[in-house]
Design a protein around this motif. Structure first.
Motif, short mmCIF file in Angstrom:
data_model
loop_
_atom_site.label_atom_id
_atom_site.label_comp_id
_atom_site.label_asym_id
_atom_site.label_seq_id
_atom_site.Cartn_x
_atom_site.Cartn_y
_atom_site.Cartn_z
N LEU A 160 0.84 -1.20 0.00
CA LEU A 160 0.00 0.00 0.00
C LEU A 160 0.88 1.26 0.00
N HIS A 161 1.97 1.17 0.74
CA HIS A 161 2.92 2.29 0.81
C HIS A 161 3.45 2.63 -0.58
N TYR B 208 0.81 4.36 -2.71
CA TYR B 208 0.65 5.76 -2.33
C TYR B 208 1.77 6.61 -2.91
N ILE B 209 2.99 6.10 -2.85
CA ILE B 209 4.14 6.86 -3.38
C ILE B 209 4.00 7.03 -4.89
N LEU C 53 9.28 16.35 -0.67
CA LEU C 53 9.86 15.89 0.61
C LEU C 53 9.27 14.54 1.01
N ARG C 54 7.98 14.40 0.77
CA ARG C 54 7.32 13.13 1.12
C ARG C 54 7.83 11.98 0.24
N HIS D 124 10.99 10.76 1.31
CA HIS D 124 10.93 10.24 2.70
C HIS D 124 11.67 11.15 3.67
N ILE D 125 11.57 12.45 3.44
CA ILE D 125 12.22 13.38 4.37
C ILE D 125 11.14 13.91 5.31
N LYS D 126 11.21 13.49 6.55
CA LYS D 126 10.32 14.04 7.57
C LYS D 126 10.94 13.85 8.93
#
Lengths: 374, 48
Positions: B2-3, B6-7, B42-43, B46-48
């Motif tokens: 699912l990840h 979404y990406i 950023l998402r 994977h920058i968070k």
């Protein structure tokens, strides 16, 4: 047309600079602050040594073992289950940096949900870190999120169904470590971390275990010690002893139908006697107002003073504020009182420790006095 | 899985928005699109 290209170029540069600054700030959250264990430390392991399924992930975390070399009970202390509850984290760091085991063993994990330390909760305006002055300088500690970083576990389900009970929570709770026990070796990152912690408790034959927390001043279990039913005698003895020292704690029996929490599942799935302690943290509350580092450290909130005076809610808030010194001191006194109570009921297999400050020491000298820089 | 889906959706939306960003003539709108794009990028990274 030329004007359009110029504005596009300027805006692109502005956005790139903003993106780089934001990325660097995000990156800071991924750098763990150094910790300085006391000379009583025997060995350091990783949580993945107990369950290799989390090796190389952001869920893996340091496990510090203090072994006296003399037979006795094993204590497990967990801080940082919720990295936005600094008293739990800092109390475990003070233990880590001062503890000398005299008999038995103490296992400390200061950053239980390691992933949660790499971000803050969205829409809450929390600062990314706070600073504590010590004799040899200032130390920075991260203020993280209640839950696992969504970058490490995403997306959330609409409804989170706890395994194996089937109890349902909001989807956000799927990243809450303290709703994920006993865990699942094939589940989400949070469930795998929960499973690894259960493996540690079981393999190390932990007799007493602690999960240190904080909560908003309006939450009913503030200043409570939550205990599993098999540890009722120890909890009551410790609470009475603390009362003689002038520290009031409410005994809260862990509800049997509230699943996924440490004080329930650690006790149900292993032989350990689990305890969970809470202090009052205005920075977590809905009424807190301006959210900054001072609120984390000093815990002074005009809004909570007013709310308490109205009497409309049960608010646990002292007029002088809920300082971090005071909150960490409560955790440390509670930690030591439970060990003493355990020894009263299990004199044949005691655990003895030294070097730790208690509530009055923390209030008198401050936390920085008990933190080291080398 | 699912990840990953979404990406992939996010990459597609970012691509479409990127085209709009460069086509947009009004600088205020362009600025707004740019900051939305920044969050998406950023998402994706994977920058968070």
């Amino acid at each position: 047309m030329k004007k359009h290209y110029i504005s596009t170029a300027i805006i692109t540069i502005v956005i790139l600079i903003t993106g780089i600054i934001a990325s660097l700030e995000f990156h800071k959250m991924h750098v763990p602050e150094p910790l300085y264990p006391s000379e009583g430390l025997s060995s350091k392991r990783m949580l993945s040594d107990y369950f290799p399924g989390i090796r190389g992930t952001n869920g893996d975390t340091e496990v510090y073992i203090f072994d006296s070399g003399k037979p006795g009970a094993t204590v497990f202390l967990a801080g940082g289950t919720h990295p936005n509850e600094p008293a739990g984290y800092i109390a475990s760091v003070v233990v880590l940096e001062n503890l000398i085991p005299e008999r038995g063993r103490v296992i400390v994990i200061p950053r239980l949900n390691n992933s949660g330390f790499t971000c803050t909760d969205p829409m809450e305006a929390f600062p990314q870190s706070f600073h504590i002055k010590t004799d040899k300088g200032v130390r920075r500690f991260r203020f993280g999120s209640r839950a696992t970083n969504p970058v490490h576990q995403w997306p959330d389900p609409l409804v989170y169904s706890h395994k194996p009970s089937g109890q349902q929570y909001s989807g956000l709770e799927s990243r809450n470590l303290n709703r994920s026990y006993p865990g699942d070796p094939n589940g989400s990152l949070t469930e795998k971390v929960a499973y690894a912690i259960l493996q540690l408790i079981e393999k190390e034959n932990v007799d007493i275990s602690y999960d240190l927390h904080e909560a908003a001043p309006e939450i009913p279990i503030i200043n409570a010690i939550v205990y599993h039913e098999k540890a009722e005698d120890i909890a009551m003895y410790a609470i009475l002893e603390l009362e003689f020292e002038g520290l009031k704690y409410t005994p809260e029996l862990s509800p049997k139908n509230f699943h996924g929490l440490s004080h329930r599942e650690w006790g149900d799935y292993t032989e350990t006697r689990p305890f969970l302690m809470e202090t009052s943290s205005p920075v977590q509350g809905r009424l807190r107002g301006k959210t900054n580092e001072e609120l984390i450290l000093d815990g002074v909130s005009k809004n909570y003073k007013i709310a308490k005076e109205t009497g409309a809610l049960r608010i646990v808030y002292r007029d002088e504020g809920e300082q971090l010194n005071h909150r960490v001191g409560r955790h440390l006194s509670g930690f030591q009182a439970i060990i003493r109570a355990y020894n009263v009921f299990h004199g044949d297999n005691p655990v003895e420790i030294s070097g730790l400050p208690a509530y009055n020491d923390l209030v008198e000298h401050g936390i920085g006095y008990y933190l080291h820089n080398d | 899985m699912l990840h990953v889906i979404y990406i992939l959706i996010l990459i597609y939306v970012t691509f479409i928005l990127g085209i709009e960003y460069f086509k947009e003539k009004n600088w205020k709108m362009q600025m707004a699109i740019g900051f939305v794009l920044l969050i998406f990028i950023l998402r994706i990274l994977h920058i968070k």
